[in-house]
Design a protein around this motif. Structure first.
Motif, PDB file in Angstrom:
ATOM      1  N   VAL A   1       6.604  -2.743  -2.133  1.00 33.71           N
ATOM      2  CA  VAL A   1       7.590  -2.546  -3.329  1.00 33.71           C
ATOM      3  C   VAL A   1       7.875  -0.909  -3.520  1.00 33.71           C
ATOM      4  O   VAL A   1       9.193  -0.672  -3.384  1.00 33.71           O
ATOM      5  CB  VAL A   1       7.324  -3.390  -4.646  1.00 33.71           C
ATOM      6  N   LYS A   2       6.854  -0.336  -4.005  1.00 33.27           N
ATOM      7  CA  LYS A   2       6.870   1.250  -4.324  1.00 33.27           C
ATOM      8  C   LYS A   2       7.268   1.749  -2.909  1.00 33.27           C
ATOM      9  O   LYS A   2       6.805   1.673  -1.982  1.00 33.27           O
ATOM     10  CB  LYS A   2       5.871   1.555  -5.246  1.00 33.27           C
ATOM     11  N   GLY A   3       8.229   3.134  -3.101  1.00 32.03           N
ATOM     12  CA  GLY A   3       8.218   4.072  -2.065  1.00 32.03           C
ATOM     13  C   GLY A   3       6.927   4.600  -1.801  1.00 32.03           C
ATOM     14  O   GLY A   3       6.165   5.076  -2.421  1.00 32.03           O
TER      15      GLY A   3
ATOM     16  N   ALA B   1      12.953  -3.804   3.296  1.00 28.17           N
ATOM     17  CA  ALA B   1      14.021  -3.512   2.198  1.00 28.17           C
ATOM     18  C   ALA B   1      14.021  -4.968   1.287  1.00 28.17           C
ATOM     19  O   ALA B   1      13.993  -4.925   0.260  1.00 28.17           O
ATOM     20  CB  ALA B   1      15.346  -3.232   2.817  1.00 28.17           C
ATOM     21  N   LEU B   2      14.204  -6.160   2.134  1.00 26.24           N
ATOM     22  CA  LEU B   2      13.961  -7.295   1.445  1.00 26.24           C
ATOM     23  C   LEU B   2      12.601  -7.478   0.521  1.00 26.24           C
ATOM     24  O   LEU B   2      13.011  -8.056  -0.794  1.00 26.24           O
ATOM     25  CB  LEU B   2      14.233  -8.595   2.353  1.00 26.24           C
ATOM     26  N   LEU B   3      11.516  -7.398   1.048  1.00 26.66           N
ATOM     27  CA  LEU B   3      10.386  -7.429   0.338  1.00 26.66           C
ATOM     28  C   LEU B   3      10.157  -6.567  -0.775  1.00 26.66           C
ATOM     29  O   LEU B   3       9.688  -6.780  -1.899  1.00 26.66           O
ATOM     30  CB  LEU B   3       9.078  -7.062   1.335  1.00 26.66           C
ATOM     31  N   ALA B   4      11.159  -5.379  -0.788  1.00 20.97           N
ATOM     32  CA  ALA B   4      10.982  -4.389  -1.607  1.00 20.97           C
ATOM     33  C   ALA B   4      12.142  -4.551  -2.951  1.00 20.97           C
ATOM     34  O   ALA B   4      12.373  -3.781  -3.657  1.00 20.97           O
ATOM     35  CB  ALA B   4      11.160  -2.805  -1.327  1.00 20.97           C
ATOM     36  N   ASN B   5      12.854  -5.542  -2.499  1.00 20.11           N
ATOM     37  CA  ASN B   5      14.080  -5.941  -3.413  1.00 20.11           C
ATOM     38  C   ASN B   5      15.127  -4.759  -3.339  1.00 20.11           C
ATOM     39  O   ASN B   5      15.905  -4.323  -4.119  1.00 20.11           O
ATOM     40  CB  ASN B   5      13.874  -6.400  -4.536  1.00 20.11           C
ATOM     41  N   GLU B   6      15.317  -3.789  -2.164  1.00 19.80           N
ATOM     42  CA  GLU B   6      16.149  -2.826  -1.860  1.00 19.80           C
ATOM     43  C   GLU B   6      17.341  -3.121  -0.673  1.00 19.80           C
ATOM     44  O   GLU B   6      17.974  -2.374  -0.681  1.00 19.80           O
ATOM     45  CB  GLU B   6      15.262  -1.724  -1.384  1.00 19.80           C
TER      46      GLU B   6
END
Length: 418
Positions: free
Chosen positions: A254-256, A343-348
């Motif tokens: 999630v976090k970059g 991106a999907l897992l990070a909701n980005e």
């Protein structure tokens, strides 16, 4: 009344969250099932797919784009990405050294390690580097950056990719001129031939350390940089096992990631893929895509390419073989899908349409410069730079230094674009 509204909002949020979870699980399941299928029918393609997924996920999680490494030096006086790249190239250099020494224990006889990105040095690298550096700044991303942003939902990156394919095809049409009049007579400089592996690696690491020091001087030459450090105590409250696992999940998915972590992770991937097959590179496969499109849709036949069979790098390739048996297809495709999953897992993940149409034009133009530069320089910032310097070829330094004036020119142009 207000209670009903709150209940409806809570229900809507719950449905939205549930939909996102279902989408993530479905996409991950498809990717894993496809990996299992490939492992059964062709293990080599499965491994390249796996490398591609890791490639894309690392780029997306760390927001690592080589364009920013060069562009931000001139645009924002920020060389932090360049420092991260220098450290990562140093890590890859040590790994490549171990691999190449097993292939060619005595380099003084002139033999080159298989698949090492060591190619002739000449004007083609300078022209290609300047064109690529200019194009990646105009387009807003390098080739690998363009591909991972496609996975994130950037619509303009599709325009950049179209430009890259057009540029690669233009370089295919002019390749024989470059080869006949210039490249075939240029020297190949493999540093271990002259310095031994120890001397070549030491010189490379010393030069990379010089880049790190030079980057600090560049940032601080006009005064102190702004301090973004956060104050306060750094004490962590006690947490349960579930909370700890959630924290680890957030940290990875999630976090970059810090950009240095991403760059070093990419260097490790580069060493592993070289142990398995060859160093990282993406544009050779893209050139085959451009030829297939031109010959299949536009009925334009490219000539046979002179000399490319003797080059080890991201050399231009005609799309004469099957799409579905190409290792590069699964590496490049895996890059995009890996970025999509991350991106999907990070909701980005989000479909991002440029607010102004001229952004498409800018992307196509920048992509075309990148494609042409990568074609005649036999690689992009991955193959001709990130994989070439650890291969201990002098060509990687020539291409990398040529990116700087191109990036500088690109910055001057984008400053004037309203």
């Amino acid at each position: 009344m207000s209670t009903n509204v709150e209940a409806q909002e809570t229900s809507a949020q719950g449905q939205l969250l549930s939909g996102r979870v279902v989408t993530r699980v479905a996409v991950v399941a498809v990717v894993v099932i496809f990996l299992a299928y490939l492992a059964v029918v062709n293990s080599t393609l499965a491994v390249m797919w796996l490398f591609g997924l890791a490639f894309g996920a690392i780029l997306q999680r760390s927001r690592l784009c080589f364009a920013s490494g060069f562009r931000d030096i001139f645009l924002m006086r920020d060389a932090s990405t360049m420092r991260a790249l220098a450290v990562a190239i140093g890590v890859a250099t040590i790994g490549f050294w171990l691999v190449m020494q097993m292939m060619v224990p005595e380099p003084s006889f002139g033999a080159l390690p298989a698949a090492a990105h060591v190619i002739p040095i000449g004007l083609h690298l300078v022209v290609g580097g300047v064109a690529f550096g200019f194009g990646m700044v105009i387009a807003g991303g390098c080739v690998s950056g363009t591909m991972y942003r496609i996975g994130e939902g950037y619509v303009a990156s599709w325009a950049s990719l179209a430009g890259i394919l057009a540029g690669l095809y233009l370089s295919t049409l002019t390749w024989n001129w470059w080869w006949t009049n210039h490249i075939k007579d240029m020297p190949v400089v493999f540093l271990p031939k002259w310095l031994g592996y120890g001397g070549a690696v030491a010189l490379t690491l010393l030069a990379l350390a010089g880049i790190v020091l030079l980057s600090y001087w560049w940032e601080y030459r006009s005064g102190p940089m702004p301090n973004f450090a956060l104050g306060g105590k750094n004490e962590m409250p006690p947490m349960s096992l579930g909370a700890k696992l959630r924290q680890v999940y957030d940290l990875v998915f999630v976090k970059g990631w810090p950009i240095a972590v991403g760059a070093i992770a990419l260097a490790v991937v580069n060493v592993f893929i070289y142990i398995y097959s060859r160093p990282l590179g993406v544009t050779g496969e893209l050139s085959a895509w451009s030829d297939r499109i031109a010959s299949g849709l536009l009925r334009i036949q490219a000539p046979a390419l002179l000399g490319v069979d003797g080059l080890a790098g991201c050399n231009l390739t005609l799309g004469t073989g099957s799409w579905w048996t190409s290792e590069g297809l699964f590496l490049d495709g895996g890059l995009i899908i890996g970025a999509l999953v991350a991106a999907l897992l990070a909701n980005e993940f989000k479909v991002r349409v440029p607010p102004v149409k001229r952004r498409y034009v800018q992307s196509v133009i920048g992509g075309t410069f990148m494609g042409y530069g990568a074609g005649i320089a036999i690689g992009c910032t991955i193959g001709a730079f990130f994989s070439a310097i650890p291969s201990l070829g002098l060509n990687g330094w020539v291409f990398g230094l040529s990116l700087l004036p191109g990036a500088y020119l690109g910055v001057q142009v984008i400053k004037r674009i309203p």
